[in-house]
Enzyme design. Structure first.
Site, mmCIF file in Angstrom:
data_model
loop_
_atom_site.group_PDB
_atom_site.id
_atom_site.type_symbol
_atom_site.label_atom_id
_atom_site.label_comp_id
_atom_site.label_asym_id
_atom_site.label_seq_id
_atom_site.Cartn_x
_atom_site.Cartn_y
_atom_site.Cartn_z
ATOM 1 N N HIS A 123 16.193 55.394 -32.097
ATOM 2 C CA HIS A 123 15.812 55.137 -33.491
ATOM 3 C C HIS A 123 15.833 56.408 -34.315
ATOM 4 O O HIS A 123 15.227 56.464 -35.390
ATOM 5 C CB HIS A 123 14.432 54.464 -33.553
ATOM 6 C CG HIS A 123 14.459 53.029 -33.105
ATOM 7 N ND1 HIS A 123 13.339 52.333 -32.715
ATOM 8 C CD2 HIS A 123 15.491 52.166 -32.977
ATOM 9 C CE1 HIS A 123 13.686 51.094 -32.370
ATOM 10 N NE2 HIS A 123 14.982 50.974 -32.509
ATOM 11 N N GLY A 214 4.564 51.691 -22.970
ATOM 12 C CA GLY A 214 4.018 51.584 -24.332
ATOM 13 C C GLY A 214 4.925 50.961 -25.365
ATOM 14 O O GLY A 214 5.041 51.499 -26.463
HETATM 15 P P1 NAD Z 1 4.711 48.827 -31.147
HETATM 16 O O1 NAD Z 1 3.805 49.397 -32.183
HETATM 17 O O2 NAD Z 1 5.414 47.574 -31.476
HETATM 18 O O3 NAD Z 1 3.924 48.582 -29.772
HETATM 19 C C1 NAD Z 1 3.191 49.569 -29.174
HETATM 20 C C2 NAD Z 1 2.870 49.168 -27.743
HETATM 21 O O4 NAD Z 1 2.169 50.245 -27.154
HETATM 22 C C3 NAD Z 1 2.004 47.916 -27.613
HETATM 23 O O5 NAD Z 1 2.557 47.061 -26.631
HETATM 24 C C4 NAD Z 1 0.648 48.478 -27.138
HETATM 25 O O6 NAD Z 1 -0.030 47.576 -26.278
HETATM 26 C C5 NAD Z 1 1.091 49.730 -26.405
HETATM 27 N N1 NAD Z 1 0.076 50.786 -26.321
HETATM 28 C C6 NAD Z 1 -0.912 51.090 -27.188
HETATM 29 N N2 NAD Z 1 -1.614 52.150 -26.717
HETATM 30 C C7 NAD Z 1 -1.063 52.530 -25.565
HETATM 31 C C8 NAD Z 1 -1.332 53.551 -24.619
HETATM 32 N N3 NAD Z 1 -2.347 54.411 -24.782
HETATM 33 N N4 NAD Z 1 -0.547 53.655 -23.504
HETATM 34 C C9 NAD Z 1 0.477 52.781 -23.306
HETATM 35 N N5 NAD Z 1 0.782 51.790 -24.180
HETATM 36 C C10 NAD Z 1 0.033 51.668 -25.295
HETATM 37 O O7 NAD Z 1 5.683 49.979 -30.756
HETATM 38 P P2 NAD Z 1 7.171 49.938 -30.331
HETATM 39 O O8 NAD Z 1 7.374 48.799 -29.387
HETATM 40 O O9 NAD Z 1 7.506 51.285 -29.912
HETATM 41 O O10 NAD Z 1 8.003 49.597 -31.653
HETATM 42 C C11 NAD Z 1 7.640 49.951 -32.944
HETATM 43 C C12 NAD Z 1 8.698 50.703 -33.701
HETATM 44 O O11 NAD Z 1 8.035 51.646 -34.519
HETATM 45 C C13 NAD Z 1 9.608 51.470 -32.828
HETATM 46 O O12 NAD Z 1 10.872 51.302 -33.330
HETATM 47 C C14 NAD Z 1 9.216 52.914 -32.992
HETATM 48 O O13 NAD Z 1 10.378 53.676 -33.268
HETATM 49 C C15 NAD Z 1 8.413 52.973 -34.253
HETATM 50 N N6 NAD Z 1 7.225 53.837 -34.110
HETATM 51 C C16 NAD Z 1 7.343 55.103 -33.646
HETATM 52 C C17 NAD Z 1 6.222 55.902 -33.492
HETATM 53 C C18 NAD Z 1 6.390 57.302 -32.969
HETATM 54 O O14 NAD Z 1 7.449 57.900 -33.152
HETATM 55 N N7 NAD Z 1 5.372 57.829 -32.293
HETATM 56 C C19 NAD Z 1 4.963 55.413 -33.837
HETATM 57 C C20 NAD Z 1 4.871 54.103 -34.330
HETATM 58 C C21 NAD Z 1 6.006 53.311 -34.457
#
Ligand code: NAD
Length: 267
Positions: A123, A214
């Protein structure tokens, strides 16, 4: 967590020669970067149908520049402050022992900062600014995002206008965001980031074990990758505090607690 599953996962890691780790927002949650879909996530305040695509963002910026300033702040501020957590570091340690690639949906650069190599950022990355032709114009540092976050925060005390918003991008980052330069991130309706997406699909055919960490598996086509691996019989380990999505060995819990355990015990 089911102790039997932990034992099975350790055994699988111990026996694998080619591992792919597939990560989502959850792996960075404990670095202070909220996921988008969980309670209190960004999508609750800023609905994705309005804010998660460039056309929507431009429209919102025209009509509601203050909202867009708050949305951008919501995305960049936690990333600007974040450091890798024990889950990111555990992957680096795994890679030092076993041939490992990482496919991440995240745009936060934390895998690379933890020292992991061969990271497919399907992404894109918040740190890479590209022009219309997709050519890299500038690579940002966390300090640049911090400066922008500070600037936007100051601006929110005033009356935010579109011109002020654009000027803040130009003045702080030294680039013009009027459709000419933008961060290389994949929003809804965008094509996946290349060549990383191509490599990710090769990884799905190549790995002997996939560790999924995650992700809610709701974002496509990214979520196809673990399905592809699963369909050709590749074992899957899933780490998530809520639920597993890909029919693999499910380890319920936080990435920063479970992943280091698995990597350490598989030595
Ligand atoms: P999502 O927000 O849809 O899901 C997050 C998942 O992480 C959930 O299933 C949740 O249960 C799990 N989770 C929460 N805390 C956790 C932990 N401590 N350890 C393990 N798992 C945990 O995220 P997604 O599926 O990655 O998709 C969302 C989109 O948003 C993606 O395309 C991503 O690129 C983007 N995004 C990126 C970031 C980042 O770069 N850090 C942050 C938020 C969203």
């Amino acid at each position: 967590m089911h102790a039997g599953n932990l034992e099975k996962a350790i055994k699988l890691v111990r026996g694998a020669r080619k591992v792919t780790v597939f990560t989502g927002a959850g792996i960075s949650a404990e670095s202070g970067i909220p996921t988008f879909r969980d309670t209190g996530g960004l999508w609750q305040e800023f609905p994705p149908e309005r804010f998660a695509h460039w056309q929507g963002l431009l429209k919102e910026a025209w009509h509601h520049p203050e909202l867009v300033a708050r949305f951008v702040l919501g995305v960049i501020e936690p990333v600007a402050r974040a450091v890798p957590n024990p889950a990111h570091h555990a992957i680096t340690r795994l890679q030092q022992r076993i041939t490992t690639t990482v496919i991440t949906q995240n745009i936060d650069g934390l895998h690379q900062e933890a020292g992991t190599q061969d990271v497919r950022e399907i992404h894109g990355s918040l740190f890479k600014l590209i022009d219309r032709s997709g050519t890299l114009v500038r690579t940002l540092h966390r300090a640049d995002l911090q400066a922008l976050a500070q600037h936007l925060q100051g601006m929110l005390h005033d009356n935010v206008t579109l011109l002020k918003l654009l000027a803040s991008f130009r003045n702080v980052l030294g680039v013009d965001f009027k459709g000419i330069v933008r961060p290389n991130i994949v929003l809804f309706h965008d094509a996946m980031a290349e060549p990383d997406w191509q490599r990710a699909q090769q990884d799905a055919q190549w790995c002997e074990l996939m560790i999924v960490v995650g992700t809610s598996a709701q974002v496509y086509p990214a979520a196809m990758i673990p399905h592809q691996a699963h369909q050709r019989g590749c074992p899957i380990i899933e780490i998530n505090p809520v639920t597993g999505e890909f029919g693999g060995i499910f380890l319920k819990g936080k990435a920063s607690e479970i992943l280091p355990q698995v990597v350490q015990k598989a030595r």
